[in-house]
Design a protein around this motif. Structure first.
Motif, PDB file in Angstrom:
ATOM      1  N   LEU A   1       0.837  -1.203   0.000  1.00 18.17           N
ATOM      2  CA  LEU A   1       0.000   0.000   0.000  1.00 18.17           C
ATOM      3  C   LEU A   1       0.871   1.252   0.000  1.00 18.17           C
ATOM      4  O   LEU A   1       0.563   2.238  -0.679  1.00 18.17           O
ATOM      5  CB  LEU A   1      -0.917  -0.011   1.221  1.00 18.17           C
ATOM      6  CG  LEU A   1      -1.901   1.157   1.336  1.00 18.17           C
ATOM      7  CD1 LEU A   1      -2.831   1.187   0.123  1.00 18.17           C
ATOM      8  CD2 LEU A   1      -2.713   1.036   2.627  1.00 18.17           C
ATOM      9  N   LEU A   2       1.965   1.223   0.744  1.00 14.80           N
ATOM     10  CA  LEU A   2       2.882   2.362   0.771  1.00 14.80           C
ATOM     11  C   LEU A   2       3.514   2.573  -0.602  1.00 14.80           C
ATOM     12  O   LEU A   2       3.583   3.705  -1.108  1.00 14.80           O
ATOM     13  CB  LEU A   2       3.969   2.124   1.824  1.00 14.80           C
ATOM     14  CG  LEU A   2       5.073   3.182   1.901  1.00 14.80           C
ATOM     15  CD1 LEU A   2       4.485   4.542   2.243  1.00 14.80           C
ATOM     16  CD2 LEU A   2       6.120   2.773   2.930  1.00 14.80           C
ATOM     17  N   ALA A   3       3.977   1.489  -1.214  1.00 12.40           N
ATOM     18  CA  ALA A   3       4.580   1.592  -2.542  1.00 12.40           C
ATOM     19  C   ALA A   3       3.575   2.105  -3.562  1.00 12.40           C
ATOM     20  O   ALA A   3       3.906   2.931  -4.426  1.00 12.40           O
ATOM     21  CB  ALA A   3       5.123   0.228  -2.976  1.00 12.40           C
ATOM     22  N   PHE A   4       2.332   1.624  -3.460  1.00 12.69           N
ATOM     23  CA  PHE A   4       1.297   2.081  -4.388  1.00 12.69           C
ATOM     24  C   PHE A   4       1.012   3.567  -4.212  1.00 12.69           C
ATOM     25  O   PHE A   4       0.835   4.291  -5.194  1.00 12.69           O
ATOM     26  CB  PHE A   4       0.013   1.279  -4.182  1.00 12.69           C
ATOM     27  CG  PHE A   4      -1.180   1.894  -4.841  1.00 12.69           C
ATOM     28  CD1 PHE A   4      -1.340   1.816  -6.218  1.00 12.69           C
ATOM     29  CD2 PHE A   4      -2.129   2.575  -4.100  1.00 12.69           C
ATOM     30  CE1 PHE A   4      -2.434   2.404  -6.841  1.00 12.69           C
ATOM     31  CE2 PHE A   4      -3.224   3.155  -4.705  1.00 12.69           C
ATOM     32  CZ  PHE A   4      -3.373   3.072  -6.081  1.00 12.69           C
ATOM     33  N   SER A   5       0.957   4.049  -2.966  1.00 16.16           N
ATOM     34  CA  SER A   5       0.657   5.458  -2.705  1.00 16.16           C
ATOM     35  C   SER A   5       1.707   6.366  -3.331  1.00 16.16           C
ATOM     36  O   SER A   5       1.378   7.392  -3.948  1.00 16.16           O
ATOM     37  CB  SER A   5       0.587   5.707  -1.193  1.00 16.16           C
ATOM     38  OG  SER A   5      -0.416   4.914  -0.601  1.00 16.16           O
ATOM     39  N   ILE A   6       2.971   5.997  -3.210  1.00 15.11           N
ATOM     40  CA  ILE A   6       4.044   6.815  -3.766  1.00 15.11           C
ATOM     41  C   ILE A   6       4.010   6.782  -5.291  1.00 15.11           C
ATOM     42  O   ILE A   6       4.130   7.813  -5.959  1.00 15.11           O
ATOM     43  CB  ILE A   6       5.406   6.327  -3.238  1.00 15.11           C
ATOM     44  CG1 ILE A   6       5.469   6.531  -1.722  1.00 15.11           C
ATOM     45  CG2 ILE A   6       6.557   7.051  -3.933  1.00 15.11           C
ATOM     46  CD1 ILE A   6       6.702   5.970  -1.086  1.00 15.11           C
TER      47      ILE A   6
END
Length: 207
Positions: A17-22
Motif C-alpha cells: 500500500l505504501l509503494a502504491f501510494s508513492i
C-alpha cells in the motif's frame, strides 16, 4: 526491543500500500500533464479516473489476497517482499503504458500540425515524460520480477524504488517551474500552461 509478531505481519502486508501510494502520486503528475496536452477533454479525465480507481482496487485486492497468515515468520521481512507487489506492479505497468501511448499520440499530432515548433515547454514535457516513464516502468517491472523470482535483495530494491520515484516526481514538477517564461502558446488547439511560476520581488523604490 521486543516487537510483537502481529505488528510485523501487518507492516509487511501494508508495504504494498505504501509503494502504491508513492507510485500513484507520480502517475497522477504524469496524467495531469497528458490531460493538459489534450486540452482537458472529458474522455481523458474520466479515463484517467477509471484507470486510477482500477489501480486502487487492484492494490487493495492484492493486499487482501496475499495477507500473511498467523504462522508468518518475521524474518521474512528482510529477505522477501509481500505478495501484493505482484498485483500492484502489474497494474502500474498497464497504467503507465496507457499514459505513454496517449502522450506519444498527442505529441505526434501536435508535431504534424506544427504546434510545437520552437516551443520549449513541449520539448521539455516530452523529454521529462519519456524519462519518467522509463524510470517508473523499470522500477515497477523490477518489483514484480524480484518478487516472483523471490530474489533475496527484493526488499532493498523496494527501498531504493521509494526514493527514486519521489525524486523523479519532484523533478517533473520543478523542471516546469524553472523553465523561463520566454514565450506564450496562444494557438487555439493548444492549452495554455500555467505551471511556470514567476516571482516579482520588485519593491516600491525599484526601477
Amino acid at each position: 526491543m521486543h516487537i510483537h509478531s502481529n505488528s510485523i505481519r501487518i507492516w509487511f502486508a501494508l508495504q504494498g500500500l505504501l509503494a502504491f501510494s508513492i507510485m500513484a502520486g507520480a502517475e497522477i503528475v504524469m496524467m495531469v500533464r497528458v490531460y493538459a496536452l489534450y486540452n482537458r477533454r472529458k474522455w481523458v479525465r474520466y479515463g484517467f479516473i477509471a484507470l486510477m480507481l482500477a489501480e486502487v482496487l487492484t492494490a487493495f485486492l492484492g493486499i487482501v489476497l496475499t495477507f500473511p497468515p498467523t504462522s508468518f515468520d518475521p524474518q521474512l521481512i528482510i529477505t522477501t517482499t509481500p505478495g501484493s507487489f505482484e498485483y500492484f506492479s502489474i497494474s502500474t505497468l498497464v497504467s503507465q503504458t496507457i499514459v505513454l501511448v496517449l502522450s506519444i499520440a498527442r505529441y505526434r499530432y501536435m508535431y504534424k500540425k506544427g504546434h510545437w515548433e520552437g516551443t520549449r515547454i513541449i520539448k521539455l514535457m516530452l523529454r521529462d515524460g519519456t524519462l519518467a516513464f522509463l524510470v517508473f516502468f523499470m522500477l515497477s517491472l523490477l518489483m514484480a520480477v524480484y518478487h516472483i523470482l523471490q530474489q533475496p535483495f527484493a526488499p532493498s530494491e523496494y527501498v531504493w524504488s521509494i526514493s527514486i520515484i519521489s525524486v523523479t516526481e519532484c523533478r517533473l514538477i520543478l523542471n516546469l517551474q524553472k523553465l523561463p517564461f520566454t514565450e506564450s502558446d496562444t494557438l487555439t488547439e493548444f492549452p495554455e500552461f500555467t505551471t511556470v511560476l514567476t516571482n516579482d520581488h520588485s519593491g516600491p523604490g525599484t526601477s
